[in-house]
Design a protein around this motif. Structure first.
Motif, PDB file in Angstrom:
ATOM      1  N   ASN A  45       0.730  -1.161  -0.099  1.00 47.45           N
ATOM      2  CA  ASN A  45       0.135  -0.011   0.272  1.00 47.45           C
ATOM      3  C   ASN A  45       0.873   1.123   0.127  1.00 47.45           C
ATOM      4  O   ASN A  45       1.010   2.011   0.906  1.00 47.45           O
ATOM      5  CB  ASN A  45      -0.893   0.088   1.135  1.00 47.45           C
ATOM      6  CG  ASN A  45      -2.165   1.031   1.040  1.00 47.45           C
ATOM      7  OD1 ASN A  45      -2.201   1.868  -0.026  1.00 47.45           O
ATOM      8  ND2 ASN A  45      -2.771   1.135   2.180  1.00 47.45           N
ATOM      9  N   CYS A  48       0.048   5.066   1.064  1.00 51.17           N
ATOM     10  CA  CYS A  48      -0.601   5.386   2.431  1.00 51.17           C
ATOM     11  C   CYS A  48       0.651   6.160   3.095  1.00 51.17           C
ATOM     12  O   CYS A  48       1.754   5.452   3.513  1.00 51.17           O
ATOM     13  CB  CYS A  48      -0.872   4.152   3.354  1.00 51.17           C
ATOM     14  SG  CYS A  48      -1.580   4.696   4.914  1.00 51.17           S
ATOM     15  N   ARG A  50       0.586   8.055   6.016  1.00 54.19           N
ATOM     16  CA  ARG A  50       0.613   7.531   7.495  1.00 54.19           C
ATOM     17  C   ARG A  50       1.267   6.645   7.976  1.00 54.19           C
ATOM     18  O   ARG A  50       2.108   6.710   8.749  1.00 54.19           O
ATOM     19  CB  ARG A  50      -1.159   7.345   7.718  1.00 54.19           C
ATOM     20  CG  ARG A  50      -1.233   7.314   9.230  1.00 54.19           C
ATOM     21  CD  ARG A  50      -2.855   7.110   9.351  1.00 54.19           C
ATOM     22  NE  ARG A  50      -3.384   8.342   9.285  1.00 54.19           N
ATOM     23  CZ  ARG A  50      -4.659   8.616   9.272  1.00 54.19           C
ATOM     24  NH1 ARG A  50      -5.636   7.487   9.813  1.00 54.19           N
ATOM     25  NH2 ARG A  50      -5.386   9.627   9.114  1.00 54.19           N
ATOM     26  N   ARG A  51       1.059   5.415   7.180  1.00 52.40           N
ATOM     27  CA  ARG A  51       1.867   4.367   7.691  1.00 52.40           C
ATOM     28  C   ARG A  51       3.394   4.427   7.492  1.00 52.40           C
ATOM     29  O   ARG A  51       4.442   3.941   8.076  1.00 52.40           O
ATOM     30  CB  ARG A  51       1.564   2.850   6.953  1.00 52.40           C
ATOM     31  CG  ARG A  51       2.116   1.746   7.049  1.00 52.40           C
ATOM     32  CD  ARG A  51       1.737   0.614   7.052  1.00 52.40           C
ATOM     33  NE  ARG A  51       2.720  -0.661   7.746  1.00 52.40           N
ATOM     34  CZ  ARG A  51       2.185  -1.804   8.052  1.00 52.40           C
ATOM     35  NH1 ARG A  51       0.986  -2.104   7.943  1.00 52.40           N
ATOM     36  NH2 ARG A  51       2.992  -2.502   8.576  1.00 52.40           N
ATOM     37  N   HIS A 291      -3.948   9.157   4.659  1.00 50.83           N
ATOM     38  CA  HIS A 291      -4.073   7.723   4.822  1.00 50.83           C
ATOM     39  C   HIS A 291      -4.530   7.170   3.504  1.00 50.83           C
ATOM     40  O   HIS A 291      -5.291   7.828   2.899  1.00 50.83           O
ATOM     41  CB  HIS A 291      -4.782   6.883   6.036  1.00 50.83           C
ATOM     42  CG  HIS A 291      -6.161   7.025   5.960  1.00 50.83           C
ATOM     43  ND1 HIS A 291      -6.998   6.379   5.502  1.00 50.83           N
ATOM     44  CD2 HIS A 291      -6.992   8.197   6.325  1.00 50.83           C
ATOM     45  CE1 HIS A 291      -8.236   6.896   5.776  1.00 50.83           C
ATOM     46  NE2 HIS A 291      -8.321   7.867   5.903  1.00 50.83           N
ATOM     47  N   ALA A 292      -4.327   5.772   3.108  1.00 51.66           N
ATOM     48  CA  ALA A 292      -4.976   5.392   1.954  1.00 51.66           C
ATOM     49  C   ALA A 292      -5.556   3.965   2.246  1.00 51.66           C
ATOM     50  O   ALA A 292      -5.066   2.867   2.000  1.00 51.66           O
ATOM     51  CB  ALA A 292      -3.856   5.219   0.890  1.00 51.66           C
ATOM     52  N   TYR A 293      -6.512   4.127   3.331  1.00 46.91           N
ATOM     53  CA  TYR A 293      -7.379   2.771   3.770  1.00 46.91           C
ATOM     54  C   TYR A 293      -7.979   1.734   2.472  1.00 46.91           C
ATOM     55  O   TYR A 293      -8.505   2.308   1.494  1.00 46.91           O
ATOM     56  CB  TYR A 293      -8.342   3.069   4.833  1.00 46.91           C
ATOM     57  CG  TYR A 293      -9.105   2.113   4.948  1.00 46.91           C
ATOM     58  CD1 TYR A 293      -8.586   1.020   5.884  1.00 46.91           C
ATOM     59  CD2 TYR A 293     -10.379   1.638   4.347  1.00 46.91           C
ATOM     60  CE1 TYR A 293      -9.319  -0.101   6.116  1.00 46.91           C
ATOM     61  CE2 TYR A 293     -11.072   0.443   4.736  1.00 46.91           C
ATOM     62  CZ  TYR A 293     -10.738  -0.374   5.619  1.00 46.91           C
ATOM     63  OH  TYR A 293     -11.207  -1.699   6.120  1.00 46.91           O
ATOM     64  N   CYS A 297      -6.032  -3.800   4.414  1.00 41.30           N
ATOM     65  CA  CYS A 297      -5.072  -3.084   5.540  1.00 41.30           C
ATOM     66  C   CYS A 297      -5.629  -4.033   6.838  1.00 41.30           C
ATOM     67  O   CYS A 297      -4.743  -4.015   7.805  1.00 41.30           O
ATOM     68  CB  CYS A 297      -5.473  -1.734   5.691  1.00 41.30           C
ATOM     69  SG  CYS A 297      -5.046  -0.708   4.168  1.00 41.30           S
ATOM     70  N   CYS A 307      -8.565   3.589  10.840  1.00 38.28           N
ATOM     71  CA  CYS A 307      -8.653   4.188   9.480  1.00 38.28           C
ATOM     72  C   CYS A 307      -9.885   3.865   8.710  1.00 38.28           C
ATOM     73  O   CYS A 307     -10.604   4.589   7.973  1.00 38.28           O
ATOM     74  CB  CYS A 307      -7.554   3.843   8.563  1.00 38.28           C
ATOM     75  SG  CYS A 307      -5.872   4.382   9.169  1.00 38.28           S
TER      76      CYS A 307
END
Length: 378
Positions: A45, A48, A50-51, A291-293, A297, A307
């Motif tokens: 991912n 994302c 955030r991660r 984020h890119a939920y 995930c 998320c």
């Protein structure tokens, strides 16, 4: 003199980045090292941020998720960890006798096992690189037990520790992955093998970095997966081709935004210090990073439940899956999709521009209405 100045200029940004990441993590918080499992999940991912930032800063996402009120069920149980450690110890007992047997080596004296001990991760990684180069020059069987490999991810170094690496006399380097899930009748659970292959692909990429500057060395794209045989505790092995996983992981890691770019866009004074910040402060800090939920995930990230809840509150179509998100194009929220299907004012404007997504959504709504009418008439 100029080389010294250039070296200092190169180190300065790295020092600044480490200082910034320490501030984000919390000055008194010990960083959580990123392992291959986390790196494989991050590569799956790459959008994302955030991660990427939290992993780069070494924030403990399990503790963070609990502080946010959305504890994750993701992760191995203590029982699974203990079982895995016990099986690995069995495979490597007596100088790695069982592992060598799986490699077709009867005499352990034929295999050189170098000492990889050194101070700190940088020292261990340097010692591993030296041992690999020496093994390539020697042209003999060499077993590296828990070597430490370095890989640059989004502009930040990550240290990775495979179970073992075998150097063959012909200069081929093979990653060994030891897992405690069973291999029954020569095959194992496809999902677990796939996860192991993605994890091993990260090690292969790190080894390729060293092999590129080592004469006569090459990295095998088939890793040796060692598992218990059937329902016993007897080790067995199978070669797993990871060329596809290596190519995908390399491409995805290249797409990652550099960590310093993400950190530079954050408000001044923002921190993810789980030891001193309140739940409200941590929530504000987390929401400051995009984020890119995706539903995937839930099986790979400790913050997935948090998320997902935020994505649901925003009505984001990502909660329906990446494939659905890709099909909906410019319709980024569930509300917008419903408006397009009903033919609202905004959707009519889009339709006038001959938006194929709006046309498809309206067609789907019409087909659903026809199907429901047909069922009602029965």
């Amino acid at each position: 003199m100029s080389e010294s100045l250039a070296s200092g200029a190169h180190r300065a940004p790295q020092t600044t980045l480490r200082h910034k990441l320490a501030e984000l993590r919390g000055p008194a918080v010990v960083p959580r090292p990123m392992d291959a499992r986390a790196l494989a999940a991050l590569a799956a991912n790459p959008g994302c941020r955030r991660r990427a930032l939290l992993d780069g800063a070494g924030v403990d996402k399990t503790v963070l998720a609990s502080k946010l009120g959305s504890p994750a069920a993701y992760g191995q149980s203590q029982f699974a960890i203990m079982r895995g450690n016990a099986f690995e110890a069995k495979v490597k007992a007596d100088g790695g006798r069982e592992l060598l047997r799986l490699l077709g080596i009867d005499d352990a004296a034929e295999v050189h096992v170098p000492d990889l001990a050194a101070a700190g991760p940088e020292g261990r990684a340097a010692r591993t690189s030296l041992a690999l180069r020496e093994a390539a020059e020697a042209g003999a069987w060499t077993l590296l037990d828990h070597p430490l490999l370095a890989l640059e991810v989004a502009g930040s170094p990550v240290f990775l520790e495979p179970d073992a690496v075998v150097v063959r006399p012909d200069g081929r380097w093979t990653v060994v992955e030891i897992k405690s899930f069973p291999m029954i009748d020569g095959s194992a659970d496809a999902a677990k093998v796939g996860a192991a292959a993605r994890q091993a692909a990260v090690y292969v990429l790190a080894l390729e970095r060293i092999a590129a500057v080592t004469e006569g060395a090459r990295v095998a794209h088939s890793v040796l997966l060692v598992c218990p045989k059937d329902f016993s505790n007897l080790p067995t092995a199978s070669a797993v081709d990871v060329r596809k996983q290596v190519a995908v992981t390399r491409r995805q890691l290249a797409r990652l935004t550099r960590i310093e770019d993400i950190a530079a866009a954050l408000p001044e004074g923002l921190t993810f210090d789980v030891e001193t910040c309140s739940a409200e402060q941590l929530t504000e800090a987390v929401e400051a990073v995009p984020h890119a939920y995706a539903p995937e995930c839930l099986a790979a990230c400790e913050l997935a439940f948090h998320c997902r809840e935020r994505a649901r509150c925003a009505g984001a179509v990502e909660v329906l899956g990446r494939s659905v998100r890709g099909e909906l194009g410019g319709l980024t929220t569930i509300g917008a999709v419903l408006e397009a299907a009903r033919g609202s004012v905004g959707a009519e404007a889009a339709d006038e521009a001959e938006d194929p997504t709006v046309t498809a959504v309206r067609r789907a709504r019409a087909l659903r209405a026809e199907a429901l009418e047909a069922v009602a008439c029965r």
